[in-house]
Write an enzyme that holds these catalytic residues in place. Structure first.
Site, PDB file in Angstrom:
ATOM      1  N   LYS A  11       0.799  -1.478   0.126  1.00  0.00           N
ATOM      2  CA  LYS A  11      -0.134   0.042  -0.041  1.00  0.00           C
ATOM      3  C   LYS A  11       0.667   1.331   0.120  1.00  0.00           C
ATOM      4  O   LYS A  11       2.200   1.328  -0.101  1.00  0.00           O
ATOM      5  CB  LYS A  11      -0.736  -0.147   1.072  1.00  0.00           C
ATOM      6  CG  LYS A  11      -0.499   0.397   2.847  1.00  0.00           C
ATOM      7  CD  LYS A  11      -0.073   1.533   2.967  1.00  0.00           C
ATOM      8  CE  LYS A  11       0.710   1.762   3.974  1.00  0.00           C
ATOM      9  NZ  LYS A  11       1.639   2.780   4.553  1.00  0.00           N
ATOM     10  N   ASP A 141      -2.257  -0.934   9.930  1.00  0.00           N
ATOM     11  CA  ASP A 141      -2.507  -1.437   8.439  1.00  0.00           C
ATOM     12  C   ASP A 141      -3.423  -2.848   7.611  1.00  0.00           C
ATOM     13  O   ASP A 141      -3.250  -2.576   6.621  1.00  0.00           O
ATOM     14  CB  ASP A 141      -1.189  -1.400   7.981  1.00  0.00           C
ATOM     15  CG  ASP A 141      -1.071   0.338   7.564  1.00  0.00           C
ATOM     16  OD1 ASP A 141      -1.137   0.473   7.873  1.00  0.00           O
ATOM     17  OD2 ASP A 141       0.767   0.550   7.644  1.00  0.00           O
TER      18      ASP A 141
HETATM   19  P1  ATP Z   1       4.143  -0.236   7.889  1.00  0.00           P
HETATM   20  O1  ATP Z   1       4.369   0.665   6.862  1.00  0.00           O
HETATM   21  O2  ATP Z   1       3.138  -0.845   8.016  1.00  0.00           O
HETATM   22  O3  ATP Z   1       4.757   0.601   8.890  1.00  0.00           O
HETATM   23  P2  ATP Z   1       6.324  -1.134   6.696  1.00  0.00           P
HETATM   24  O4  ATP Z   1       6.349  -1.094   5.443  1.00  0.00           O
HETATM   25  O5  ATP Z   1       7.525   0.418   6.637  1.00  0.00           O
HETATM   26  O6  ATP Z   1       5.047  -1.392   7.541  1.00  0.00           O
HETATM   27  P3  ATP Z   1       7.466  -3.775   6.962  1.00  0.00           P
HETATM   28  O7  ATP Z   1       8.214  -4.002   5.600  1.00  0.00           O
HETATM   29  O8  ATP Z   1       5.887  -4.786   7.213  1.00  0.00           O
HETATM   30  O9  ATP Z   1       7.848  -1.585   7.088  1.00  0.00           O
HETATM   31  O10 ATP Z   1       9.250  -4.517   8.202  1.00  0.00           O
HETATM   32  C1  ATP Z   1       8.781  -3.618   9.595  1.00  0.00           C
HETATM   33  C2  ATP Z   1       9.794  -4.416  10.171  1.00  0.00           C
HETATM   34  O11 ATP Z   1       8.842  -5.816  10.442  1.00  0.00           O
HETATM   35  C3  ATP Z   1      10.853  -5.062   9.576  1.00  0.00           C
HETATM   36  O12 ATP Z   1      12.659  -4.670   9.658  1.00  0.00           O
HETATM   37  C4  ATP Z   1      11.129  -6.059   9.991  1.00  0.00           C
HETATM   38  O13 ATP Z   1      12.164  -6.692  11.001  1.00  0.00           O
HETATM   39  C5  ATP Z   1       9.687  -6.876  10.542  1.00  0.00           C
HETATM   40  N1  ATP Z   1       8.873  -8.089   9.893  1.00  0.00           N
HETATM   41  C6  ATP Z   1       8.196  -8.899  10.477  1.00  0.00           C
HETATM   42  N2  ATP Z   1       7.085  -9.526   9.599  1.00  0.00           N
HETATM   43  C7  ATP Z   1       7.782  -9.094   8.688  1.00  0.00           C
HETATM   44  C8  ATP Z   1       7.227  -9.591   7.179  1.00  0.00           C
HETATM   45  N3  ATP Z   1       6.155 -10.395   7.283  1.00  0.00           N
HETATM   46  N4  ATP Z   1       7.955  -8.601   5.848  1.00  0.00           N
HETATM   47  C9  ATP Z   1       8.029  -7.744   6.547  1.00  0.00           C
HETATM   48  N5  ATP Z   1       9.089  -7.271   7.652  1.00  0.00           N
HETATM   49  C10 ATP Z   1       9.088  -7.827   8.607  1.00  0.00           C
END
Ligand code: ATP
Length: 317
Positions: A11, A141
């Site tokens: 997203k 989210d």
């Molecule tokens: P959001 O915008 O929802 O906060 P994001 O896109 O910034 O998320 P993610 O890619 O979800 O961030 O990753 C955040 C942290 O979560 C990572 O540093 C990772 O260690 C941890 N994590 C846990 N599960 C997952 C997963 N399935 N995929 C990616 N990262 C994950």
């Protein structure tokens, strides 16, 4: 046993306003969330043991209980102990395409896919509302990631109102591979710097929520007006992330110099995106930014705005 393969889209935030503090201590947000066709693929398969196992070859994705996909499966096992006993545990394989810690809800969409996958595999027949309620316990989210499309999100980000689709638009996404921004850090820093502007009175919070519901961004989306949407892109978190990461700020400026409808950081960053009115235009902008920033650490994608969240790819016997 069948393997259920699910498509889990990323997203972006077309709009992110931090309104204030809620009585429960969380931030009160008003966001426009949008699914794009940059997606992870999640395969869920019963393994006949009593274990949930995560498989993923991406070095930044944890394989233990901290993985959001694991936590989603654990929640389902707790909620539906009979199904967990009948079907046993699950092997969950994550084919990661969404960059990690990028502001694209990668972990949340993987968790959403596991909820949908286990609902199918365990033949529970949960409604979208029931799945979203479970998702809300994993992260704010996750409910959006289940339904996807275009939606206004208020409250903690989990009170969703669907909006008309914007499937005629494309985005170019860009992220420095080695750069990660912690979502928790971004919100905490925002609170430290700007909590003096926060609204906390319940009536005023409701007024501000309503202002976004009937505001210019929602109106532009209702008219599917790409040019207006581009002009109205907004993200309060840029106020803390851009000064801390000048590289991201420069990348955003580079996008703005291109023939795009608008450019913005997504969520807590560091991904920057630009809205384009066609795939050809998005492709040209991608090439132009790549030429302007000749850094091998910079990754770029062209993606289409889509009207769906978690989708079943194909059940394989
Ligand atoms: P959001 O915008 O929802 O906060 P994001 O896109 O910034 O998320 P993610 O890619 O979800 O961030 O990753 C955040 C942290 O979560 C990572 O540093 C990772 O260690 C941890 N994590 C846990 N599960 C997952 C997963 N399935 N995929 C990616 N990262 C994950």
């Amino acid at each position: 046993m069948q393997t259920y393969t699910l498509i889990a889209p990323a997203k972006i935030n077309l709009y992110l306003e931090i309104i204030g503090t809620r009585p429960d201590g969380y931030h009160e947000l008003a966001m426009v969330l949008q699914s794009v066709d940059l997606a992870d693929q999640i395969a869920v398969r019963a393994n006949g043991t009593d274990e949930i196992r995560i498989h993923c070859d991406h070095p930044q994705v944890p394989l233990d209980k901290s993985n959001l996909a694991y936590r989603a499966a654990q929640l389902m096992a707790e909620q539906f102990p009979d199904s967990f006993e009948n079907f046993g545990g699950a092997d969950i394989t994550i084919h990661k395409h969404i960059p990690v810690a990028a502001g694209l809800a990668g972990g949340s969409t993987d968790a959403a896919a596991v909820l949908v996958g286990l609902d199918l595999m365990w033949e529970l027949g949960l409604t979208s509302t029931e799945l979203q309620e479970l998702g809300g316990r994993l992260g704010s989210d996750v409910p959006f990631c289940i339904a996807g499309g275009t939606a206004l999100a208020t409250g903690r980000g989990d009170a969703l109102s669907p909006l008309p689709d914007l499937t005629h638009l494309y985005v170019v996404l860009a992220k420095y591979r080695s750069l990660e921004v912690s979502t928790a850090w971004a919100y905490q820093t925002f609170r430290q710097q700007f909590s003096n502007t926060y609204v906390s009175d319940v009536n005023t919070l409701e007024n501000r929520r309503q202002r976004v519901h009937s505001g210019p961004m929602v109106n532009a989306i209702a008219h599917r007006d790409g040019a207006k949407i581009g002009q109205l892109l907004h993200n309060d978190l840029e106020r803390v992330v851009l000064p801390a990461y000048p590289q991201v700020s420069r990348l955003r400026q580079t996008f703005e110099q291109q023939p795009v409808l608008g450019a913005m950081m997504s969520g807590s960053g560091p991904t920057v995106f630009a809205v384009a009115e066609s795939q050809a235009q998005a492709q040209q902008v991608k090439e132009a930014v790549k030429a302007a920033v000749p850094d091998p650490d910079l990754e770029l994608w062209v993606a289409k705005l889509i009207s769906t969240g978690i989708q079943l790819a194909s059940p394989i016997k």
